[in-house]
Design a protein around this motif. Structure first.
Motif, short mmCIF file in Angstrom:
data_model
loop_
_atom_site.label_atom_id
_atom_site.label_comp_id
_atom_site.label_asym_id
_atom_site.label_seq_id
_atom_site.Cartn_x
_atom_site.Cartn_y
_atom_site.Cartn_z
N VAL A 8 68.01 4.12 1.53
CA VAL A 8 68.46 5.40 0.94
C VAL A 8 67.74 6.60 1.56
CG1 VAL A 8 69.13 4.39 -1.28
CG2 VAL A 8 66.77 5.18 -0.95
N GLY A 9 67.05 6.34 2.64
CA GLY A 9 66.36 7.43 3.34
C GLY A 9 65.07 7.87 2.68
N SER A 46 59.11 27.38 0.93
CA SER A 46 58.87 25.95 0.69
C SER A 46 60.06 25.14 1.22
CB SER A 46 58.74 25.65 -0.81
OG SER A 46 57.83 26.50 -1.42
N THR A 47 59.75 23.96 1.67
CA THR A 47 60.83 23.02 2.02
C THR A 47 60.35 21.62 1.70
OG1 THR A 47 62.16 22.16 3.85
CG2 THR A 47 60.04 23.10 4.43
N TRP A 48 61.26 20.82 1.15
CA TRP A 48 60.89 19.46 0.78
C TRP A 48 62.11 18.55 0.83
CZ3 TRP A 48 62.04 23.32 -2.50
CH2 TRP A 48 62.85 23.06 -3.60
N ASP A 49 61.83 17.27 1.00
CA ASP A 49 62.93 16.32 1.17
C ASP A 49 62.43 14.95 0.68
OD1 ASP A 49 65.00 14.69 1.94
OD2 ASP A 49 65.23 15.61 3.92
N ASN A 50 63.03 14.44 -0.38
CA ASN A 50 62.64 13.13 -0.89
C ASN A 50 63.47 12.00 -0.29
OD1 ASN A 50 61.85 15.08 -3.44
ND2 ASN A 50 60.48 13.33 -3.22
N ARG A 51 64.37 12.35 0.64
CA ARG A 51 65.13 11.31 1.34
C ARG A 51 65.28 11.74 2.79
NH1 ARG A 51 70.16 10.00 -2.63
NH2 ARG A 51 70.45 8.26 -1.16
N ALA A 52 64.13 11.90 3.43
CA ALA A 52 64.12 12.44 4.79
C ALA A 52 64.25 11.36 5.85
CB ALA A 52 62.82 13.21 5.01
N ASP A 71 66.78 9.43 6.62
CA ASP A 71 68.08 9.19 7.25
C ASP A 71 68.64 10.50 7.78
OD1 ASP A 71 68.96 10.57 5.04
OD2 ASP A 71 69.68 8.80 3.97
N VAL A 72 69.82 10.42 8.34
CA VAL A 72 70.38 11.61 9.00
C VAL A 72 71.10 12.52 8.01
CG1 VAL A 72 70.59 10.51 11.24
CG2 VAL A 72 72.46 10.29 9.57
N ALA A 73 71.33 12.03 6.82
CA ALA A 73 72.03 12.85 5.84
C ALA A 73 71.18 14.08 5.48
CB ALA A 73 72.31 12.03 4.58
N ASP A 74 71.87 15.18 5.24
CA ASP A 74 71.15 16.41 4.89
C ASP A 74 70.67 16.32 3.43
OD1 ASP A 74 70.10 18.89 4.63
OD2 ASP A 74 72.03 19.91 4.42
N SER A 75 69.39 16.17 3.26
CA SER A 75 68.85 16.08 1.90
C SER A 75 67.67 17.03 1.70
CB SER A 75 68.41 14.63 1.62
OG SER A 75 67.60 14.14 2.67
N ARG A 76 67.56 17.97 2.60
CA ARG A 76 66.40 18.88 2.55
C ARG A 76 66.67 20.08 1.66
NH1 ARG A 76 61.60 19.37 4.85
NH2 ARG A 76 62.01 17.34 5.80
N TYR A 96 61.30 36.17 -7.99
CA TYR A 96 62.70 35.87 -7.68
C TYR A 96 62.72 34.65 -6.78
CZ TYR A 96 67.44 36.26 -5.92
OH TYR A 96 68.74 35.98 -5.61
N GLN A 97 63.62 33.71 -7.05
CA GLN A 97 63.72 32.53 -6.21
C GLN A 97 65.12 32.40 -5.62
OE1 GLN A 97 63.00 29.26 -9.15
NE2 GLN A 97 65.01 28.52 -8.50
N ASN A 98 65.13 31.91 -4.39
CA ASN A 98 66.40 31.69 -3.71
C ASN A 98 66.35 30.31 -3.06
OD1 ASN A 98 67.94 31.91 -0.86
ND2 ASN A 98 69.00 33.11 -2.43
N GLN A 99 67.32 29.46 -3.42
CA GLN A 99 67.31 28.09 -2.91
C GLN A 99 68.45 27.86 -1.91
OE1 GLN A 99 67.51 25.41 -6.33
NE2 GLN A 99 65.27 25.30 -6.41
N GLN A 100 68.21 26.98 -0.97
CA GLN A 100 69.27 26.38 -0.15
C GLN A 100 69.12 24.87 -0.30
OE1 GLN A 100 66.93 28.45 2.19
NE2 GLN A 100 67.78 30.07 0.90
N VAL A 101 70.19 24.23 -0.77
CA VAL A 101 70.07 22.82 -1.16
C VAL A 101 71.14 21.99 -0.45
CG1 VAL A 101 69.25 23.55 -3.42
CG2 VAL A 101 71.66 22.96 -3.13
N PRO A 102 70.97 20.67 -0.44
CA PRO A 102 72.00 19.81 0.16
C PRO A 102 73.32 19.93 -0.61
CG PRO A 102 69.96 18.60 -0.24
CD PRO A 102 69.82 19.90 -0.92
#
Lengths: 411, 171
Positions: free
Chosen positions: A326-327, A353-359, A361-366, A388-394
């Motif tokens: 599952v990456g 900040s940037t984080w990825d709990n399934r990094a 594999d090639v799928a975008d999960s960051r 103020y927070q701004n997110q970019q998510v999979p």
């Protein structure tokens, strides 16, 4: 015609002289008496003066004795009157976040996120107790559906000072990793919510039961070693490390975790530290497809004048075909947070900040998140925060953008 | 188990607990004053008590403090709690200027980094500014906020006490 007596002037003169003589004699008698009275009074005053001097001396001796006793009492109590200490911290959050995911639910919430009480006790010079009792989300209700609220022991340990350079702890403790895991009181960090990397990659506040040693090798280098219970994540949770926390609640202890941290504080305002942790199975041997896990973490925390900078990188490697499938065999993240405290009361920050709990594999999960905001400290131990927070998510995930307002304290 | 054995060996190798407060105070006095003169006492009376309270945000735990004076230099040994336990600090003042700050006994479980000479050197040369604050910024230590604050407050108190002694000796 009447005749005047011939001896009248002489008689008058004689009488006058007699009067003067009598007056002089009386005056001499009065002077003697007064001198005697003055002498007597002087003697009395001298006697009283001696008595007063003795009293002053005795008073000084009593004050000295009382002062010594007070000093002794103060030192016995460690500059306080009791060996038991209390404290606490808390934070109230208002989240006004729009969910950018199609059909997603906004987060408009006011939450008493944490209310924590400390209690410590000093048994003697070398043995002490420390604890934190926490209520999360204001209440914990016993209902069929449960509730968000949690009542939890966040820390409970005994601390033994082996030497001035070494202490040993045993109990339920916060892991020696990251910047805000150990020091997580709201006035000590920027931003309403704790940063997402030290939430999803380092599962702050991450506590485990075990045994720990801290050794100070010099005035500016320390090492920590800890043997503790480990995480117990599951395949159902895609092996996410945050979901593996058992927090000392009947925690499975088949596969222990071994943690070591090296910290350097050689220059004023600079902390450099790195942590390594290894546990033999991240699922406590429940999942046959899971294996060992290793965490690497490094961070820098700088304070120079008004400028502050925090930077942290953390990465997990999970063995086994299950996490790999599952990456989740690689889980990592980092953040950089410059800040500027332009007075003792006001400070601003920005964080990426940037984080990825399934990094793995090639799928975008960051996930990526940018925060900026302001802290206002009306007192050094009280803080009001707005950011103020701004997110970019999979794709397909909740994406929260918006404002957070917080109130926090510690004592 | 190898890791555990290493830790235990390290424990045995480190020096035994020797943090005797009186020994540390005597060492600091000798380092600072050579042969220290007899201690004098300053009582927290009159305006001094509220002035100290304004800095510490509480009364000083004792009614008086000892100090040592050699010409224009005064040396103070003061205590303040960081988070839970008192930190004992030696502070030398010379003509209203901090000459040296040294942590003599650190009892807190975290924040020991304030003992570092690199950190305490920041106080050298500091004077009292308006509002009984220090005339300079002290760079903090992440994770030792309360200990840093305790040392800053004690330094301000020592400067205030030195000023009080100086005032008392002037005709």
């Amino acid at each position: 015609m009447q005749s005047r007596p011939k001896h009248l002037p002489l008689t008058a003169l004689t009488l006058a002289l007699l009067g003067i003589l009598c007056t002089t004699a009386a005056a001499e008698t009065n002077t003697d008496d007064r001198l005697k009275a003055l002498e007597q009074r002087l003697n009395t005053l001298e006697s009283e003066n001696r008595a007063l001097k003795d009293q002053v001396k005795q008073t000084e001796q009593k004050v000295e004795a009382a002062g010594s006793q007070m000093d002794r009492l103060a030192s016995q109590g460690g500059a306080t009157s009791t060996a038991t200490s209390f404290g606490g911290y808390g934070e109230l959050h208002l989240n006004k976040l729009n969910n950018r995911k199609a059909g997603g639910t906004n987060k408009d919430e006011l939450d008493l996120h944490r209310f924590v009480l400390f209690m410590g006790h000093q048994f003697d010079e070398t043995t002490r107790f420390f604890s934190e009792l926490e209520v999360e989300h204001a209440m914990a209700k016993d209902t069929a559906t449960g509730s968000l609220g949690v009542v939890a022991v966040e820390q409970m340990y005994l601390d033994f000072s082996v030497s001035e350079a070494m202490s040993v702890k045993a109990g339920l403790m916060v892991m020696p990793v990251g910047i805000i895991s150990e020091t997580h009181e709201p006035p000590t960090f920027y931003g309403v919510e704790r940063n997402p990397v030290e939430t999803n990659i380092i599962p702050t506040t991450w506590r485990e039961g075990g045994f720990a040693v801290t050794a100070r090798l010099a005035d500016n280098i320390s090492i920590d070693g800890m043997i503790s219970s480990g995480l117990a994540t599951t395949a159902a949770k895609n092996f996410a490390v945050r979901d593996g926390r058992l927090s000392g609640a009947s925690a499975k202890a088949k596969d222990l975790a071994y943690t070591a941290r090296l910290k350097w504080t050689g220059l004023p305002g600079i902390e450099l530290a790195t942590t390594l942790q290894r546990q033999s199975n991240i699922t406590q041997s429940v999942e046959a497809t899971a294996g060992a896990a290793t965490l690497y973490e490094a961070h820098a925390a700088l304070n120079h004048g008004k400028f502050g900078l925090r930077a942290l990188h953390a990465a997990w490697n999970l063995d086994g075909s299950g996490p790999k499938a599952v990456g989740a065999d690689k889980q990592n993240g980092w953040y950089v947070e410059p800040s500027w405290k332009f007075t003792e009361q006001w400070g601003v920050f920005v964080r990426r900040s940037t984080w990825d709990n399934r990094a793995g594999d090639v799928a975008d999960s960051r996930y990526r998140q940018t925060d900026f905001g302001v802290n206002f400290w009306p007192h050094a131990d009280v803080v009001v925060k707005l950011d103020y927070q701004n997110q970019q998510v999979p794709g397909g995930q909740d994406e929260y953008d918006g404002f957070n307002l917080g109130l926090g304290y510690q004592f | 188990m190898t890791g555990l054995r290493t830790l235990l060996l390290l424990m045995l190798a480190l020096p035994a607990w020797a943090a005797d407060q009186n020994t540390e105070i005597e060492r600091f006095l000798t380092e600072t004053l050579g042969k220290p003169p007899a201690a004098e006492t300053l009582w927290f009376v009159g305006d001094l008590r509220p002035a100290v309270r304004a800095i510490l945000e509480h009364d000083y735990p004792t009614a008086r403090v000892p100090y040592w004076r050699n010409e224009k230099r005064t040396v103070w040994v003061l205590n303040e709690i960081g988070k839970e336990m008192p930190i004992t600090v030696g502070i030398a003042i010379n003509e209203g200027t901090v000459e040296r700050v040294k942590v003599l006994l650190y009892r807190e479980s975290r924040g020991w980094e304030v003992k570092s000479p690199a950190f305490t050197a920041q106080f050298s040369g500091a004077r009292l500014a308006e509002g009984q604050t220090l005339d300079r910024h002290i760079d903090g230590i992440s994770g030792a906020t309360l200990s840093v604050r305790a040392l800053s407050r004690l330094t301000r108190v020592a400067l205030l006490l030195d000023r009080q002694v100086d005032k008392g000796t002037k005709p």
